[in-house]
Motif scaffolding. Structure first.
Motif, PDB file in Angstrom:
ATOM      1  N   CYS A 103      -0.763  11.234   2.801  1.00 55.63           N
ATOM      2  CA  CYS A 103      -1.098   9.810   2.774  1.00 55.63           C
ATOM      3  C   CYS A 103      -0.655   9.208   4.100  1.00 55.63           C
ATOM      4  O   CYS A 103       0.492   9.392   4.508  1.00 55.63           O
TER       5      CYS A 103
ATOM      6  N   GLU B  13     -10.007  -0.947   4.815  1.00 52.71           N
ATOM      7  CA  GLU B  13      -8.874  -0.144   4.346  1.00 52.71           C
ATOM      8  C   GLU B  13      -8.090   0.325   5.561  1.00 52.71           C
ATOM      9  O   GLU B  13      -8.675   0.738   6.560  1.00 52.71           O
TER      10      GLU B  13
ATOM     11  N   GLU C  89       2.267   1.610  -3.486  1.00 49.04           N
ATOM     12  CA  GLU C  89       1.190   1.978  -4.419  1.00 49.04           C
ATOM     13  C   GLU C  89       0.857   3.474  -4.339  1.00 49.04           C
ATOM     14  O   GLU C  89       0.694   4.131  -5.365  1.00 49.04           O
ATOM     15  N   LEU C  90       0.773   3.995  -3.123  1.00 43.87           N
ATOM     16  CA  LEU C  90       0.439   5.419  -2.964  1.00 43.87           C
ATOM     17  C   LEU C  90       1.542   6.320  -3.511  1.00 43.87           C
ATOM     18  O   LEU C  90       1.265   7.307  -4.196  1.00 43.87           O
ATOM     19  N   TYR C  91       2.801   6.011  -3.207  1.00 42.90           N
ATOM     20  CA  TYR C  91       3.904   6.808  -3.746  1.00 42.90           C
ATOM     21  C   TYR C  91       3.906   6.778  -5.271  1.00 42.90           C
ATOM     22  O   TYR C  91       4.054   7.801  -5.926  1.00 42.90           O
TER      23      TYR C  91
ATOM     24  N   LYS D 256       0.834  -1.206   0.000  1.00 39.65           N
ATOM     25  CA  LYS D 256       0.000   0.000   0.000  1.00 39.65           C
ATOM     26  C   LYS D 256       0.867   1.253   0.000  1.00 39.65           C
ATOM     27  O   LYS D 256       0.585   2.208  -0.720  1.00 39.65           O
TER      28      LYS D 256
ATOM     29  N   GLN E  21      -6.034   9.228   2.597  1.00 44.57           N
ATOM     30  CA  GLN E  21      -5.297  10.207   1.806  1.00 44.57           C
ATOM     31  C   GLN E  21      -6.199  11.422   1.589  1.00 44.57           C
ATOM     32  O   GLN E  21      -7.411  11.287   1.533  1.00 44.57           O
TER      33      GLN E  21
ATOM     34  N   TRP F 147      -5.642   2.787   5.325  1.00 45.06           N
ATOM     35  CA  TRP F 147      -4.955   3.987   4.883  1.00 45.06           C
ATOM     36  C   TRP F 147      -5.981   5.082   4.609  1.00 45.06           C
ATOM     37  O   TRP F 147      -7.161   4.832   4.453  1.00 45.06           O
TER      38      TRP F 147
ATOM     39  N   GLN G  55      -0.371  16.769  -0.655  1.00 45.41           N
ATOM     40  CA  GLN G  55      -1.121  15.519  -0.632  1.00 45.41           C
ATOM     41  C   GLN G  55      -0.618  14.717   0.559  1.00 45.41           C
ATOM     42  O   GLN G  55       0.579  14.453   0.668  1.00 45.41           O
TER      43      GLN G  55
ATOM     44  N   VAL H 254      -0.673   5.522   6.126  1.00 44.67           N
ATOM     45  CA  VAL H 254      -0.919   4.082   6.055  1.00 44.67           C
ATOM     46  C   VAL H 254      -0.728   3.517   7.453  1.00 44.67           C
ATOM     47  O   VAL H 254       0.333   3.683   8.052  1.00 44.67           O
TER      48      VAL H 254
ATOM     49  N   LYS I 285       1.433   6.211  -7.318  1.00 44.19           N
ATOM     50  CA  LYS I 285       0.277   6.956  -7.834  1.00 44.19           C
ATOM     51  C   LYS I 285       0.557   8.461  -7.883  1.00 44.19           C
ATOM     52  O   LYS I 285       0.343   9.111  -8.900  1.00 44.19           O
ATOM     53  N   TYR I 286       1.023   9.019  -6.785  1.00 44.58           N
ATOM     54  CA  TYR I 286       1.208  10.463  -6.724  1.00 44.58           C
ATOM     55  C   TYR I 286       2.450  10.935  -7.486  1.00 44.58           C
ATOM     56  O   TYR I 286       2.446  12.031  -8.042  1.00 44.58           O
TER      57      TYR I 286
END
Length: 166
Positions: A81, A115, A40-42, A37, A119, A117, A79, A83, A44-45
């Motif tokens: 995020c 979930e 994935e977030l890093y 996760k 954001q 996490w 932004q 987790v 994405k952004y």
């Protein structure tokens, strides 16, 4: 002699594959879910053009608020995020400014939302030192946590500007 060499190579290959399989089985699925996760977030952004302002894993303790002070600049787009541990029963994150109060509060139960996490985007209304707090309640003493604060670079006539920690 050639057959012996072939048998030894086959045995060695089998031993390597068994070792690799046992290592995969020994990996903690909770840690794997957490790491996936975060990654994935890093991804994405970063793909969306954000750059990392501040981020990292936290040494969380259950039922203990973890404070993070962060200097934010008026008008900049950030932004956030967060987790939490996949086994957490409750996760809470707040972002506030002294004298103003909390701008963002997000409380959720991973076992209900499925979930671990959260954001959110934040356009800073006023420059200052903000307090981000992260809290987890769960079944184990040491909890996993990760906070990432990314920013959208600003393009000016002099070039691209980002705000970095010193």
């Amino acid at each position: 002699m050639k057959k012996l060499h072939s048998y030894l190579l086959a045995a060695f290959a089998l031993l390597l594959s068994l070792n690799a399989t046992s290592q995969q089985k020994n990996e903690d699925p909770v840690k794997l879910s957490f790491d996936l996760k975060v990654s994935e977030l890093y991804t994405k952004y970063k793909t969306d053009g954000f750059v990392t302002y501040k981020g990292g894993n936290l040494d969380m303790q259950r039922n203990t608020e973890f404070p993070i002070f962060v200097d934010l600049v008026e008008g900049r787009w950030y932004q956030f995020c967060v987790v939490g541990d996949p086994e957490a029963k409750k996760i809470e994150m707040k972002l506030g400014l002294e004298g103003v109060g909390d701008f963002i509060t997000d409380k959720f139960k991973p076992e209900v939302t499925n979930e671990h996490w959260t954001q959110f985007s934040f356009v800073c209304p006023r420059s200052g030192r903000y307090l981000l707090t992260f809290y987890e309640r769960g079944p184990k003493k040491d909890m996993m946590g990760h906070v990432a604060i990314l920013q959208r670079p600003v393009k000016t006539s002099q070039g691209t500007v980002t705000y970095s920690m010193r």
